[in-house]
Design a protein around this motif. Structure first.
Motif, PDB file in Angstrom:
ATOM      1  N   UNK A  15       0.852  -1.193   0.000  1.00  0.00           N
ATOM      2  CA  UNK A  15       0.000   0.000   0.000  1.00  0.00           C
ATOM      3  C   UNK A  15       0.887   1.243   0.000  1.00  0.00           C
ATOM      4  N   UNK A  16       0.410   2.295  -0.675  1.00  0.00           N
ATOM      5  CA  UNK A  16       1.201   3.531  -0.752  1.00  0.00           C
ATOM      6  C   UNK A  16       0.364   4.740  -0.339  1.00  0.00           C
ATOM      7  N   UNK A  17       1.039   5.660   0.316  1.00  0.00           N
ATOM      8  CA  UNK A  17       0.446   6.927   0.733  1.00  0.00           C
ATOM      9  C   UNK A  17       1.341   8.037   0.208  1.00  0.00           C
ATOM     10  N   UNK A  18       0.752   8.986  -0.487  1.00  0.00           N
ATOM     11  CA  UNK A  18       1.501  10.156  -0.935  1.00  0.00           C
ATOM     12  C   UNK A  18       1.193  11.301   0.025  1.00  0.00           C
ATOM     13  N   UNK A  19       2.221  11.890   0.587  1.00  0.00           N
ATOM     14  CA  UNK A  19       2.040  13.081   1.418  1.00  0.00           C
ATOM     15  C   UNK A  19       2.630  14.254   0.647  1.00  0.00           C
ATOM     16  N   UNK A  20       1.928  15.385   0.693  1.00  0.00           N
ATOM     17  CA  UNK A  20       2.263  16.509  -0.180  1.00  0.00           C
ATOM     18  C   UNK A  20       2.132  17.818   0.578  1.00  0.00           C
ATOM     19  N   UNK A  21       2.847  18.824   0.100  1.00  0.00           N
ATOM     20  CA  UNK A  21       2.691  20.175   0.632  1.00  0.00           C
ATOM     21  C   UNK A  21       2.990  21.182  -0.467  1.00  0.00           C
ATOM     22  N   UNK A  22       2.453  22.359  -0.313  1.00  0.00           N
ATOM     23  CA  UNK A  22       2.743  23.472  -1.215  1.00  0.00           C
ATOM     24  C   UNK A  22       2.369  24.760  -0.500  1.00  0.00           C
ATOM     25  N   UNK A  23       2.919  25.863  -0.918  1.00  0.00           N
ATOM     26  CA  UNK A  23       2.593  27.134  -0.267  1.00  0.00           C
ATOM     27  C   UNK A  23       1.135  27.536  -0.488  1.00  0.00           C
ATOM     28  N   UNK A  24       0.584  28.243   0.508  1.00  0.00           N
ATOM     29  CA  UNK A  24      -0.730  28.851   0.360  1.00  0.00           C
ATOM     30  C   UNK A  24      -1.908  27.911   0.466  1.00  0.00           C
ATOM     31  N   UNK A  25      -1.730  26.761   1.094  1.00  0.00           N
ATOM     32  CA  UNK A  25      -2.866  25.835   1.226  1.00  0.00           C
ATOM     33  C   UNK A  25      -3.881  26.348   2.230  1.00  0.00           C
ATOM     34  N   UNK A  26      -5.151  26.085   1.962  1.00  0.00           N
ATOM     35  CA  UNK A  26      -6.222  26.343   2.914  1.00  0.00           C
ATOM     36  C   UNK A  26      -6.159  25.250   3.982  1.00  0.00           C
ATOM     37  N   UNK A  27      -6.299  25.620   5.259  1.00  0.00           N
ATOM     38  CA  UNK A  27      -6.205  24.631   6.338  1.00  0.00           C
ATOM     39  C   UNK A  27      -7.299  24.879   7.378  1.00  0.00           C
ATOM     40  N   UNK A  28      -8.572  24.596   6.984  1.00  0.00           N
ATOM     41  CA  UNK A  28      -9.673  24.826   7.931  1.00  0.00           C
ATOM     42  C   UNK A  28      -9.638  23.818   9.082  1.00  0.00           C
ATOM     43  N   UNK A  29     -10.360  24.135  10.147  1.00  0.00           N
ATOM     44  CA  UNK A  29     -10.472  23.220  11.288  1.00  0.00           C
ATOM     45  C   UNK A  29     -11.053  21.891  10.804  1.00  0.00           C
ATOM     46  N   UNK A  30     -10.611  20.808  11.424  1.00  0.00           N
ATOM     47  CA  UNK A  30     -11.040  19.473  11.019  1.00  0.00           C
ATOM     48  C   UNK A  30     -11.971  18.891  12.072  1.00  0.00           C
ATOM     49  N   UNK A  31     -13.261  19.067  11.894  1.00  0.00           N
ATOM     50  CA  UNK A  31     -14.232  18.493  12.815  1.00  0.00           C
ATOM     51  C   UNK A  31     -14.260  16.983  12.685  1.00  0.00           C
ATOM     52  N   UNK A  32     -14.670  16.305  13.746  1.00  0.00           N
ATOM     53  CA  UNK A  32     -14.687  14.847  13.737  1.00  0.00           C
ATOM     54  C   UNK A  32     -15.773  14.273  12.833  1.00  0.00           C
ATOM     55  N   UNK A  33     -16.867  14.982  12.677  1.00  0.00           N
ATOM     56  CA  UNK A  33     -17.948  14.526  11.802  1.00  0.00           C
ATOM     57  C   UNK A  33     -18.071  15.536  10.666  1.00  0.00           C
ATOM     58  N   UNK A  34     -17.490  15.188   9.539  1.00  0.00           N
ATOM     59  CA  UNK A  34     -17.494  16.091   8.390  1.00  0.00           C
ATOM     60  C   UNK A  34     -17.552  15.242   7.127  1.00  0.00           C
ATOM     61  N   UNK A  35     -17.827  15.874   6.016  1.00  0.00           N
ATOM     62  CA  UNK A  35     -17.804  15.140   4.752  1.00  0.00           C
ATOM     63  C   UNK A  35     -16.362  14.901   4.315  1.00  0.00           C
ATOM     64  N   UNK A  36     -16.180  13.992   3.399  1.00  0.00           N
ATOM     65  CA  UNK A  36     -14.847  13.703   2.885  1.00  0.00           C
ATOM     66  C   UNK A  36     -14.191  12.566   3.651  1.00  0.00           C
ATOM     67  N   UNK A  37     -12.940  12.320   3.334  1.00  0.00           N
ATOM     68  CA  UNK A  37     -12.198  11.265   4.017  1.00  0.00           C
ATOM     69  C   UNK A  37     -12.029  11.640   5.478  1.00  0.00           C
ATOM     70  N   UNK A  38     -12.261  10.696   6.374  1.00  0.00           N
ATOM     71  CA  UNK A  38     -12.249  11.005   7.804  1.00  0.00           C
ATOM     72  C   UNK A  38     -11.084  10.361   8.536  1.00  0.00           C
ATOM     73  N   UNK A  39     -10.621   9.209   8.060  1.00  0.00           N
ATOM     74  CA  UNK A  39      -9.445   8.602   8.684  1.00  0.00           C
ATOM     75  C   UNK A  39      -8.772   7.649   7.708  1.00  0.00           C
ATOM     76  N   UNK A  40      -7.566   7.284   8.057  1.00  0.00           N
ATOM     77  CA  UNK A  40      -6.861   6.234   7.344  1.00  0.00           C
ATOM     78  C   UNK A  40      -6.669   5.110   8.353  1.00  0.00           C
ATOM     79  N   UNK A  41      -6.929   3.867   7.944  1.00  0.00           N
ATOM     80  CA  UNK A  41      -6.873   2.740   8.864  1.00  0.00           C
ATOM     81  C   UNK A  41      -5.761   1.776   8.452  1.00  0.00           C
TER      82      UNK A  41
END
Length: 127
Positions: A50-76
């Motif tokens: 299994x592979x995971x790509x971690x990435x970064x770049x300048x100027x990313x939006x970084x909103x608070x991460x609530x526990x119950x939200x849409x989108x990917x929620x965890x990696x297992x």
């Protein structure tokens, strides 16, 4: 068909890489850097391929991460035994990470724990 890899943006690229290498035995490539956009990334490979790509770049939006939200929620990660789940949960807790749940057997039969690990993102450990 299989998922080729999953990717996540992080602010601290080296810190995220170090987490997955230290706690989960990931193998990292040498990294990629696009000098035009300042995009940087690492591909991390785990024992089963299994592979995971971690990435970064300048100027990313970084909103608070609530526990119950849409989108990917965890990696297992499946660790193979209850003892391995217990061990990594204790190790992460001792190292200052917040354990959100477990280790425990869930109503649907999983033995798991969930830890708030990478920049407010949840990482789950199961058998």
């Amino acid at each position: 068909m299989k998922i080729e890899h999953v990717a996540m943006y992080v602010n601290d690229l080296e810190g995220a890489r170090d987490f997955f290498v230290k706690y989960l035995g990931a193998k990292s490539n040498d990294g990629y850097h696009n000098k035009t956009t300042d995009f940087r990334s690492y591909f991390l490979t785990f024992d089963d391929g299994a592979r995971l790509e971690i990435m970064t770049k300048p100027g990313m939006d970084d909103p608070a991460k609530g526990m119950a939200r849409t989108g990917f929620i965890h990696i297992a990660f499946s660790l193979g035994s209850k003892e391995a789940v217990d061990d990594i949960t204790k190790r992460l807790k001792d190292d200052g990470y917040e354990v959100l749940s477990g280790p425990r057997t869930t109503g649907d039969g999983y033995y798991e724990s969930s830890v708030l690990a990478i920049e407010g993102n949840q990482v789950e450990f199961t058998v």
